[in-house]
Write a protein that holds these residues in place. Structure first.
Motif, PDB file in Angstrom:
ATOM      1  N   VAL A  50       0.870  -1.172   0.000  1.00  0.00           N
ATOM      2  CA  VAL A  50       0.000   0.000   0.000  1.00  0.00           C
ATOM      3  C   VAL A  50       0.910   1.225   0.000  1.00  0.00           C
ATOM      4  CG1 VAL A  50      -1.716   1.304   1.322  1.00  0.00           C
ATOM      5  CG2 VAL A  50      -1.840  -1.196   1.225  1.00  0.00           C
ATOM      6  N   THR A  51       0.714   2.098  -0.971  1.00  0.00           N
ATOM      7  CA  THR A  51       1.532   3.303  -1.042  1.00  0.00           C
ATOM      8  C   THR A  51       0.759   4.537  -0.581  1.00  0.00           C
ATOM      9  OG1 THR A  51       0.938   3.628  -3.362  1.00  0.00           O
ATOM     10  CG2 THR A  51       2.977   2.413  -2.899  1.00  0.00           C
ATOM     11  N   ALA A  52      -0.560   4.440  -0.561  1.00  0.00           N
ATOM     12  CA  ALA A  52      -1.400   5.563  -0.117  1.00  0.00           C
ATOM     13  C   ALA A  52      -2.803   5.044   0.116  1.00  0.00           C
ATOM     14  CB  ALA A  52      -1.420   6.656  -1.184  1.00  0.00           C
ATOM     15  N   PHE A  53      -3.554   5.748   0.910  1.00  0.00           N
ATOM     16  CA  PHE A  53      -4.962   5.444   1.033  1.00  0.00           C
ATOM     17  C   PHE A  53      -5.728   6.743   1.172  1.00  0.00           C
ATOM     18  CE2 PHE A  53      -3.407   5.127   5.374  1.00  0.00           C
ATOM     19  CZ  PHE A  53      -4.373   5.783   6.119  1.00  0.00           C
ATOM     20  N   GLU A  54      -6.980   6.704   0.790  1.00  0.00           N
ATOM     21  CA  GLU A  54      -7.818   7.891   0.789  1.00  0.00           C
ATOM     22  C   GLU A  54      -9.093   7.593   1.568  1.00  0.00           C
ATOM     23  OE1 GLU A  54     -10.067  10.723  -2.502  1.00  0.00           O
ATOM     24  OE2 GLU A  54      -9.077   8.893  -3.141  1.00  0.00           O
ATOM     25  N   VAL A  55      -9.448   8.476   2.448  1.00  0.00           N
ATOM     26  CA  VAL A  55     -10.682   8.350   3.220  1.00  0.00           C
ATOM     27  C   VAL A  55     -11.684   9.323   2.609  1.00  0.00           C
ATOM     28  CG1 VAL A  55     -11.747   8.614   5.482  1.00  0.00           C
ATOM     29  CG2 VAL A  55      -9.402   7.740   5.289  1.00  0.00           C
ATOM     30  N   VAL A  56     -12.852   8.798   2.266  1.00  0.00           N
ATOM     31  CA  VAL A  56     -13.872   9.621   1.620  1.00  0.00           C
ATOM     32  C   VAL A  56     -15.098   9.715   2.515  1.00  0.00           C
ATOM     33  CG1 VAL A  56     -15.366   9.809  -0.413  1.00  0.00           C
ATOM     34  CG2 VAL A  56     -13.065   8.872  -0.642  1.00  0.00           C
ATOM     35  N   GLY A  57     -15.579  10.918   2.735  1.00  0.00           N
ATOM     36  CA  GLY A  57     -16.842  11.123   3.436  1.00  0.00           C
ATOM     37  C   GLY A  57     -16.763  11.212   4.949  1.00  0.00           C
ATOM     38  N   ASN A  58     -15.614  11.035   5.536  1.00  0.00           N
ATOM     39  CA  ASN A  58     -15.502  11.095   6.991  1.00  0.00           C
ATOM     40  C   ASN A  58     -15.479  12.550   7.434  1.00  0.00           C
ATOM     41  OD1 ASN A  58     -15.038  10.434   9.702  1.00  0.00           O
ATOM     42  ND2 ASN A  58     -12.832  10.629   9.402  1.00  0.00           N
ATOM     43  N   THR A  59     -16.402  12.907   8.315  1.00  0.00           N
ATOM     44  CA  THR A  59     -16.417  14.282   8.829  1.00  0.00           C
ATOM     45  C   THR A  59     -16.329  14.336  10.349  1.00  0.00           C
ATOM     46  OG1 THR A  59     -18.841  14.274   8.864  1.00  0.00           O
ATOM     47  CG2 THR A  59     -17.762  15.157   6.878  1.00  0.00           C
ATOM     48  N   ARG A  60     -16.491  13.202  11.038  1.00  0.00           N
ATOM     49  CA  ARG A  60     -16.532  13.212  12.497  1.00  0.00           C
ATOM     50  C   ARG A  60     -15.386  12.462  13.162  1.00  0.00           C
ATOM     51  NH1 ARG A  60     -22.087  10.766  13.952  1.00  0.00           N
ATOM     52  NH2 ARG A  60     -21.235   9.264  12.543  1.00  0.00           N
ATOM     53  N   THR A  61     -14.944  11.360  12.581  1.00  0.00           N
ATOM     54  CA  THR A  61     -13.938  10.512  13.215  1.00  0.00           C
ATOM     55  C   THR A  61     -12.549  11.085  12.970  1.00  0.00           C
ATOM     56  OG1 THR A  61     -15.378   8.629  12.822  1.00  0.00           O
ATOM     57  CG2 THR A  61     -13.094   8.142  13.389  1.00  0.00           C
ATOM     58  N   ARG A  62     -11.741  11.113  14.020  1.00  0.00           N
ATOM     59  CA  ARG A  62     -10.385  11.658  13.884  1.00  0.00           C
ATOM     60  C   ARG A  62      -9.597  10.867  12.840  1.00  0.00           C
ATOM     61  NH1 ARG A  62      -8.207  11.335  19.644  1.00  0.00           N
ATOM     62  NH2 ARG A  62      -6.273  11.519  18.487  1.00  0.00           N
ATOM     63  N   ALA A  63      -8.851  11.567  12.016  1.00  0.00           N
ATOM     64  CA  ALA A  63      -8.049  10.937  10.958  1.00  0.00           C
ATOM     65  C   ALA A  63      -7.089   9.917  11.553  1.00  0.00           C
ATOM     66  CB  ALA A  63      -7.298  11.984  10.160  1.00  0.00           C
ATOM     67  N   GLN A  64      -6.536  10.203  12.717  1.00  0.00           N
ATOM     68  CA  GLN A  64      -5.578   9.304  13.363  1.00  0.00           C
ATOM     69  C   GLN A  64      -6.228   7.951  13.683  1.00  0.00           C
ATOM     70  OE1 GLN A  64      -4.119  10.726  17.105  1.00  0.00           O
ATOM     71  NE2 GLN A  64      -2.474   9.216  17.199  1.00  0.00           N
ATOM     72  N   THR A  65      -7.510   7.957  14.018  1.00  0.00           N
ATOM     73  CA  THR A  65      -8.228   6.713  14.318  1.00  0.00           C
ATOM     74  C   THR A  65      -8.297   5.835  13.082  1.00  0.00           C
ATOM     75  OG1 THR A  65      -9.539   7.830  16.005  1.00  0.00           O
ATOM     76  CG2 THR A  65     -10.419   5.756  15.135  1.00  0.00           C
ATOM     77  N   VAL A  66      -8.613   6.447  11.947  1.00  0.00           N
ATOM     78  CA  VAL A  66      -8.715   5.699  10.695  1.00  0.00           C
ATOM     79  C   VAL A  66      -7.334   5.242  10.249  1.00  0.00           C
ATOM     80  CG1 VAL A  66      -9.429   5.816   8.276  1.00  0.00           C
ATOM     81  CG2 VAL A  66     -10.810   6.938  10.040  1.00  0.00           C
ATOM     82  N   GLU A  67      -6.362   6.119  10.318  1.00  0.00           N
ATOM     83  CA  GLU A  67      -5.002   5.780   9.898  1.00  0.00           C
ATOM     84  C   GLU A  67      -4.438   4.620  10.713  1.00  0.00           C
ATOM     85  OE1 GLU A  67      -2.897   9.467  10.264  1.00  0.00           O
ATOM     86  OE2 GLU A  67      -3.997  10.371   8.593  1.00  0.00           O
ATOM     87  N   ARG A  68      -4.693   4.624  12.007  1.00  0.00           N
ATOM     88  CA  ARG A  68      -4.204   3.556  12.878  1.00  0.00           C
ATOM     89  C   ARG A  68      -4.772   2.201  12.457  1.00  0.00           C
ATOM     90  NH1 ARG A  68      -6.244   4.696  17.984  1.00  0.00           N
ATOM     91  NH2 ARG A  68      -5.426   6.759  17.635  1.00  0.00           N
ATOM     92  N   ALA A  69      -6.024   2.197  12.016  1.00  0.00           N
ATOM     93  CA  ALA A  69      -6.655   0.941  11.599  1.00  0.00           C
ATOM     94  C   ALA A  69      -5.968   0.345  10.371  1.00  0.00           C
ATOM     95  CB  ALA A  69      -8.135   1.168  11.321  1.00  0.00           C
ATOM     96  N   PHE A  70      -5.338   1.175   9.557  1.00  0.00           N
ATOM     97  CA  PHE A  70      -4.722   0.694   8.317  1.00  0.00           C
ATOM     98  C   PHE A  70      -3.215   0.477   8.417  1.00  0.00           C
ATOM     99  CE2 PHE A  70      -8.729   2.302   6.709  1.00  0.00           C
ATOM    100  CZ  PHE A  70      -9.081   1.302   5.828  1.00  0.00           C
ATOM    101  N   GLU A  71      -2.648   0.602   9.593  1.00  0.00           N
ATOM    102  CA  GLU A  71      -1.195   0.437   9.747  1.00  0.00           C
ATOM    103  C   GLU A  71      -0.696  -0.921   9.266  1.00  0.00           C
ATOM    104  OE1 GLU A  71      -0.345   1.329  13.829  1.00  0.00           O
ATOM    105  OE2 GLU A  71      -0.232   3.486  13.452  1.00  0.00           O
ATOM    106  N   ALA A  72      -1.418  -1.981   9.580  1.00  0.00           N
ATOM    107  CA  ALA A  72      -0.979  -3.321   9.168  1.00  0.00           C
ATOM    108  C   ALA A  72      -0.979  -3.455   7.643  1.00  0.00           C
ATOM    109  CB  ALA A  72      -1.866  -4.394   9.789  1.00  0.00           C
TER     110      ALA A  72
END
Length: 113
Positions: A50-72
């Motif tokens: 994975v070289t990049a990922f894009e989050v679409v439509g998130n307006t409430r959840t902290r970006a760090q929460t989503v990013e942490r989920a994709f670390e693996a």
């Protein structure tokens, strides 16, 4: 017995017209599930990352929460590793119950297209 599609097959009828089996678009061919399974198995260990990922439509959840989920997924080095890590990432985010829906779609980098 399964039916899978991959590019390439076209048949012609007696008048020289191209015919396609029901549900098969021009340029696709029907292959056995065994052939499809063999093709999938051949890429599981292929280098992939994975070289990049894009989050679409998130307006409430902290970006760090989503990013942490994709670390693996970012650390995975094979096709199978990325696929398994993405599945786990989606499950993790769904378990948090802070997003309405979660979907991970892998897209090839332009140099692989």
């Amino acid at each position: 017995v399964g039916r899978c599609l991959r590019g390439g097959m076209e048949r012609q009828d007696g008048a020289g017209q191209q015919q396609h089996p029901a549900g098969v678009a021009p340029g696709e061919e029907v292959v056995s599930f065994g052939d499809f399974h063999k093709d999938v198995l051949s890429v599981l260990g292929a280098p992939c990352r994975v070289t990049a990922f894009e989050v679409v439509g998130n307006t409430r959840t902290r970006a760090q929460t989503v990013e942490r989920a994709f670390e693996a997924a970012e650390k995975a080095e094979t096709f199978e590793g990325v696929a398994r890590a993405l599945d786990e990432s989606v499950r993790r985010l769904e378990a948090l119950r802070v997003l309405r829906s979660v979907d991970a779609t892998a897209l090839p980098h332009s140099y692989n297209a």
